[in-house]
Design an enzyme around this catalytic site. Structure first.
Site, PDB file in Angstrom:
ATOM      1  N   GLU A 222       0.797  -1.230   0.000  1.00  0.00           N
ATOM      2  CA  GLU A 222       0.000   0.000   0.000  1.00  0.00           C
ATOM      3  C   GLU A 222       0.830   1.281   0.000  1.00  0.00           C
ATOM      4  O   GLU A 222       0.582   2.210   0.777  1.00  0.00           O
ATOM      5  CB  GLU A 222      -0.968  -0.009   1.184  1.00  0.00           C
ATOM      6  CG  GLU A 222      -1.911  -1.202   1.182  1.00  0.00           C
ATOM      7  CD  GLU A 222      -2.802  -1.283   2.421  1.00  0.00           C
ATOM      8  OE1 GLU A 222      -2.744  -0.359   3.259  1.00  0.00           O
ATOM      9  OE2 GLU A 222      -3.546  -2.261   2.536  1.00  0.00           O
ATOM     10  N   GLU A 329      -6.502 -10.440  -1.045  1.00  0.00           N
ATOM     11  CA  GLU A 329      -7.285 -10.218   0.179  1.00  0.00           C
ATOM     12  C   GLU A 329      -8.775 -10.139  -0.157  1.00  0.00           C
ATOM     13  O   GLU A 329      -9.496  -9.265   0.323  1.00  0.00           O
ATOM     14  CB  GLU A 329      -6.822  -8.943   0.891  1.00  0.00           C
ATOM     15  CG  GLU A 329      -5.336  -8.925   1.212  1.00  0.00           C
ATOM     16  CD  GLU A 329      -4.892  -7.668   1.956  1.00  0.00           C
ATOM     17  OE1 GLU A 329      -5.754  -6.948   2.501  1.00  0.00           O
ATOM     18  OE2 GLU A 329      -3.675  -7.399   1.995  1.00  0.00           O
TER      19      GLU A 329
END
Length: 430
Positions: A222, A329
């Site tokens: 991220e 995810e």
């Protein structure tokens, strides 16, 4: 067996009923398992919490599961999946909470890896370098912020005592919380050289410990900015080291385990603007011969979006990078509050799981799972792994959105059957 029963502290009759319940939950459908249905396409994996890895009802990951429930969770993981990721126990705050060589806590991570090995599963490590769930000590130092003097800092308290690392007391699950782990760039911070050394030592220690066992690592997580024109988000990593912190992390990880698959992992890649940023970043790293070996697309989505066409377009554009794509995810939010959100910040999680479930939630969830799995199969030459973020709704970081294939009792939902039918080509029984 008798010794194990005695150690469990449970009467044999109760243990027998529990095991029968486990078998019933796994055999609740005559359909094939996920891992068998997609064995010719890609790995089908799941993120597991500490209770599953250890096999006990420990207090961890904000999971409140009884012994019986944990055993059912384990049974579903073993029956349905052939790949695992850790929800939290390989993140810096858990495995390396205190500074120094003695600051590691390997126990839970060791249990996670041993669980995967003992069950012949493909093991993923998550994550090495991230702006969240990183203790304050990692970024602290003696370099003063610009325009600041020691006198102006005298009234501040910047300790690294228990309770001040910025992650204790936060909601566990997918993450303790986003942000900078409680660290502020307005306090004394490490130098570039100090932070690079801490990064290198951490990566060499953790990756080296599990060399040959963990096959894939989320090296950087991220790092791309969500809005504006900046490519990277502002974080202590980028502000102290500079944008080359990403290249350095991949370099160190490759040196620590040359055979591991190293991936960059991010959310919101369904969004064309963020996807363009990712493509720009990866092409830049490839031009520098940085060993980025796979793209991780988190795929925290909703029953409303993306459409088949939007996800198809996203994967088609990611394929231009020439790297394997991992869906890392995966979950699908069924709460009314999160129908246009593909973010992954726990700070926003409350809002995105509020308002109750959408109308016809189970049907819409099944339809969306089927739609996206069809896209994954269409792109199976590039998509090598699909990992669901949790075994069931009760342990999900978005539990109120009921985002997974099994309910809190480990019973398959309509979405499970829909996913199986994508693989088998069968039609639902009316």
């Amino acid at each position: 067996m008798n010794n194990r029963i005695q150690r469990s502290g449970l009467p044999i009759s109760l243990l027998a009923s529990v095991l029968l319940g486990i078998g019933a939950s796994v055999r609740a459908t005559d359909e094939p398992t996920l891992k068998d249905a997609y064995k010719n396409d890609f790995y089908v994996g799941v993120a597991i919490n500490r209770t599953i890895a250890i096999g006990d009802a420990v207090q961890a990951d904000n999971v409140n599961r009884s012994w019986e429930e944990v055993r059912k969770d384990i049974a579903v993981v073993k029956a349905q999946f052939n790949q695992i990721s850790p929800e939290n126990d390989l993140k810096w705050a858990l495995i390396h909470p205190q500074a120094g060589a003695d600051g590691y806590d390997f126990g839970p991570a060791d249990a996670y890896v041993n669980f995967g090995l003992s069950n012949q599963m493909y093991i993923v490590g998550h994550t090495l370098v991230w702006h969240g769930q990183t203790p304050r000590w990692v970024f602290q130092g003696t370099n003063l912020p610009t325009g600041t003097t020691n006198a102006s800092l005298s009234s501040r308290s910047a300790t690294d005592a228990p309770g001040t690392n910025g992650f204790r007391g936060r909601r566990l699950g997918r993450r303790f919380g986003g942000g900078l782990g409680g660290f502020s760039m307005n306090e004394p911070h490490a130098s570039r050289e100090e932070l690079l050394q801490r990064m290198r030592e951490h990566i060499f220690t953790v990756v080296g410990r599990y060399k040959g066992k963990i096959k894939v690592w989320d090296v950087v997580n991220e790092a791309i900015s969500d809005g504006g024109t900046n490519l990277l988000r502002n974080s202590p990593w980028s502000l102290i080291i500079g944008p080359d912190f990403i290249a350095k992390a991949f370099q160190y990880a490759h040196e620590a385990d040359p055979d591991a698959i190293l991936r960059y992992n991010d959310y919101g890649l369904e969004n064309p603007v963020k996807r363009d940023k990712l493509i720009t970043l990866i092409k830049s790293l490839q031009a520098q011969h940085v060993p980025v070996m796979a793209i991780g697309s988190q795929t925290h989505v909703s029953v409303s979006s993306p459409s088949f066409e939007e996800e198809d377009r996203a994967l088609t554009e990611l394929e231009t990078l020439g790297l394997p794509i991992h869906i890392t995810e995966f979950d699908i939010n069924g709460a009314t509050g999160g129908q246009r959100d593909t973010g992954a910040d726990v700070a926003n999680n409350s809002a995105t799981t509020q308002g109750g479930l959408v109308d016809n939630a189970n049907q819409r969830l099944a339809s969306q799972y089927a739609s996206l799995f069809k896209v994954f199969v269409k792109h199976k030459s590039s998509v090598k792994m699909v990992t669901l973020w949790g075994v069931n709704d009760a342990v999900s970081w978005r539990a109120q959105g009921r985002p997974l294939l099994f309910d809190g009792n480990d019973q398959p939902k309509p979405a499970f059957g829909a996913v199986i039918r994508v693989a088998t080509g069968t039609q639902p029984q009316l």
